[in-house]
Motif scaffolding. Structure first.
Motif, short mmCIF file in Angstrom:
data_model
loop_
_atom_site.label_atom_id
_atom_site.label_comp_id
_atom_site.label_asym_id
_atom_site.label_seq_id
_atom_site.Cartn_x
_atom_site.Cartn_y
_atom_site.Cartn_z
N UNK A 1 4.60 -41.81 3.39
CA UNK A 1 5.62 -40.98 2.73
C UNK A 1 7.00 -41.24 3.35
N UNK A 2 7.03 -41.40 4.67
CA UNK A 2 8.31 -41.70 5.33
C UNK A 2 8.88 -43.03 4.85
N UNK A 3 7.99 -44.00 4.64
CA UNK A 3 8.45 -45.32 4.17
C UNK A 3 9.05 -45.23 2.77
N UNK A 4 8.69 -44.17 2.05
CA UNK A 4 9.26 -43.97 0.71
C UNK A 4 10.51 -43.11 0.74
N UNK A 5 10.95 -42.73 1.93
CA UNK A 5 12.17 -41.94 2.05
C UNK A 5 11.95 -40.45 1.94
N UNK A 6 10.69 -39.99 1.95
CA UNK A 6 10.40 -38.56 1.85
C UNK A 6 10.28 -37.99 3.26
N UNK A 7 11.43 -37.74 3.88
CA UNK A 7 11.47 -37.36 5.29
C UNK A 7 11.09 -35.90 5.53
N UNK A 8 10.99 -35.12 4.47
CA UNK A 8 10.61 -33.71 4.61
C UNK A 8 9.12 -33.49 4.44
N UNK A 9 8.33 -34.58 4.44
CA UNK A 9 6.88 -34.45 4.29
C UNK A 9 6.29 -33.69 5.47
N UNK A 10 5.57 -32.59 5.22
CA UNK A 10 4.99 -31.82 6.34
C UNK A 10 3.84 -32.59 7.00
N UNK A 11 3.67 -32.37 8.29
CA UNK A 11 2.58 -33.00 9.04
C UNK A 11 1.56 -31.91 9.35
N UNK A 12 0.43 -31.96 8.67
CA UNK A 12 -0.59 -30.91 8.78
C UNK A 12 -1.64 -31.31 9.81
N UNK A 13 -1.31 -31.14 11.08
CA UNK A 13 -2.23 -31.46 12.18
C UNK A 13 -2.32 -30.24 13.09
N UNK A 14 -3.55 -29.76 13.31
CA UNK A 14 -3.75 -28.57 14.13
C UNK A 14 -4.75 -28.87 15.25
N UNK A 15 -4.41 -29.79 16.12
CA UNK A 15 -5.24 -30.12 17.27
C UNK A 15 -4.37 -30.11 18.51
N UNK A 16 -5.02 -30.05 19.66
CA UNK A 16 -4.31 -30.06 20.94
C UNK A 16 -4.80 -31.26 21.74
N UNK A 17 -4.26 -32.44 21.45
CA UNK A 17 -4.60 -33.64 22.21
C UNK A 17 -3.45 -34.63 22.06
N UNK A 18 -3.72 -35.90 22.41
CA UNK A 18 -2.66 -36.91 22.34
C UNK A 18 -2.13 -37.09 20.92
N UNK A 19 -3.00 -36.88 19.94
CA UNK A 19 -2.57 -37.05 18.55
C UNK A 19 -1.60 -35.95 18.13
N UNK A 20 -1.73 -34.76 18.71
CA UNK A 20 -0.75 -33.71 18.42
C UNK A 20 0.61 -34.09 18.99
N UNK A 21 0.61 -34.73 20.18
CA UNK A 21 1.87 -35.23 20.73
C UNK A 21 2.46 -36.32 19.84
N UNK A 22 1.56 -37.18 19.32
CA UNK A 22 2.03 -38.22 18.41
C UNK A 22 2.59 -37.60 17.13
N UNK A 23 1.97 -36.52 16.67
CA UNK A 23 2.47 -35.83 15.47
C UNK A 23 3.86 -35.25 15.72
#
Length: 467
Positions: free
Chosen positions: A203-225
């Motif tokens: 979505x970011x590559x299409x210019x949709x910078x307001x795309x929400x990131x729906x991630x609810x974890x507490x690990x390295x991937x949450x930091x990446x999010x």
């Protein structure tokens, strides 16, 4: 068509493969237990009993032997045959009746003749099941006098497996459930967030910078999010700056072009007087000069944003001389507004830099001080040493800037007051250029201002002998 299977499908495939492997291991372990534990245990118990009976038979006390034999038959699932029939011993030994199949072959008979206890395991037609037995010889003067056969039916591998099947099913079900829970956890903690990040990146590559990131974890991937979110916000800000840039540059170029077009048409069609023609020509020249300056500043800013210190030739420079050159270059504007300037310069300050770029810094700062300070006001410039740096302060007693606007002063096309006429200042690129030049010289640019009292711009540059 995708060049690879999605991670989710791979994970579930591995899950099923693991279940197949576990099922195979269970079957293998069951067979091993049957062969190495169950049968060996039964064989050992049979041999223990038959050796006891053999010793009792050899002792000659047949009454005790009969009691032990009956006890063994009654208290265990074993059957026993004791035979001293010469016909049977001379040929082969059946388990029960003469019509039953023979269970001792010639090789086994030869071992009995040698006094060995032998083990037999084979299918018995009369019993319709598999038997495990021990045969002990009774020797007399080197000849086979009698044999004692002790045997029992043994469960087939299927029967043994069926006996432990409930336990296998329970343990296997618990294991599968545990593995399923782990798999779902892995999917929630890792696979789903990665899939979501992949979706967001598309979505970011299409210019949709307001795309929400729906991630609810507490690990390295949450930091990446969080990093993805920060990246999206930065891209959105850059996109907004790009739009503002296009709007501003369009407006800035439209105004002088309108002047040039309008006054050139007047010169061509209506103007007959020399004085008016001169005035119109002056306006056209001034607007063309302003448009040229804007274009040059944009080109300059673009070069500086892409530049690095390897592309710039640095040399030792006396900082006070550069500041004095900037003061002379901006003197005419101050004279027009009857402003005074006060210099306090340490002439021993030497910095490593490019003369043209450093001169550009101080001309820009002095121009700003002149433009945004009232006529007959005062400008103060000081250059001094502070630890390992040369510090230059340019202070005026003009209108001042609010604290909320100070962080945005170096952004392109930012103006403190949108209503200020362009005659009072530039288009908002000058301080952006100053910031880029200071960064290239490993320096720092700071602002301090009080509304109604004035503004101080401070530049800190490393000294040459300290670099």
């Amino acid at each position: 068509m995708s060049r690879y299977y999605p991670m989710k499908k791979k994970a579930w495939f591995l899950f099923l493969l693991f279940l197949v492997i576990v099922a195979g291991l269970v079957a293998s372990v069951t067979f091993y237990l049957y062969e190495n534990l169950y049968l060996e245990g039964e064989s050992g118990y049979l041999e223990e009993q038959i050796l006891t009976l053999q010793d009792l038979y050899d002792s000659g006390d047949m009454e005790i032997f009969e009691e032990r034999l009956n006890w063994t038959i009654e208290s265990t699932p074993m059957e026993a045959i004791v035979s001293s029939d010469p016909m049977m011993l001379g040929a082969a030994i059946p388990l029960a009746d003469p019509e039953d199949e023979l269970v001792i072959n010639q090789i086994e008979r030869n071992r009995l003749l040698n006094g060995e206890v032998i083990t037999i395991m084979r299918d018995h037609g009369a019993l319709n099941e598999r038997i495990l037995g021990k045969v002990a010889p009774v020797m007399e003067s080197g000849y086979l006098d009698a044999v004692i056969i002790l045997y029992r039916p043994v469960a087939e591998i299927q029967t043994a497996f069926y006996q432990i099947l409930p336990f296998v099913v329970i343990i296997g079900s618990l294991f599968v459930l545990l593995l399923f829970i782990v798999m779902k956890r892995v999917q929630k903690e890792f696979i789903s967030p990665i899939t979501e990040l992949e979706h967001v990146s598309k979505e970011l590559s299409k210019g949709r910078f307001d795309t929400p990131i729906d991630i609810h974890v507490e690990n390295e991937l949450s930091d990446l999010a969080v990093s993805f979110k920060q990246l999206a916000d930065a891209l959105a800000q850059e996109e907004e700056k790009k739009r503002a840039f296009i709007q501003n540059i369009s407006h800035e170029l439209r105004t002088p072009l309108s002047y040039i077009q309008g006054y050139s048409e007047l010169l061509e069609n209506h103007c007959k007087e020399q004085a008016i023609s001169t005035e119109y020509a002056t306006i056209i020249h001034k607007e063309a000069h302003r448009m040229n300056r804007l274009v040059n500043q944009l080109i300059d800013l673009t070069k500086l944003e892409k530049a690095n210190e390897d592309e710039i030739e640095f040399s030792p420079l006396v900082l006070s001389e550069i500041i004095e050159d900037a003061v002379r270059n901006t003197a005419l504007k101050r004279q027009e507004k009857q402003q005074t300037i006060e210099l306090h310069l340490d002439e021993e300050l030497i910095v490593n830099g490019t003369e043209d770029r450093l001169l550009q810094i101080f001309i820009n700062l002095l121009d700003n001080a002149t433009c945004y300070t009232e006529p007959k006001s005062h400008i103060f410039v000081q250059a001094s040493k502070r630890e390992k740096s040369a510090v230059v302060e340019v202070r005026d007693n003009g209108q001042g800037i609010s604290q909320e606007q100070l962080p945005f002063l170096t952004e392109r096309f930012f103006r403190v007051e949108k209503s200020r006429s362009r005659a009072e200042g530039g288009v908002g690129i000058g301080l952006s250029i100053v910031k880029q030049i200071v960064d290239l010289h490993h320096g720092q640019l700071t602002f301090d201002s009080v509304e109604g009292e004035g503004t101080t711009v401070t530049i800190e540059l490393p000294l040459y002998n300290e670099m």
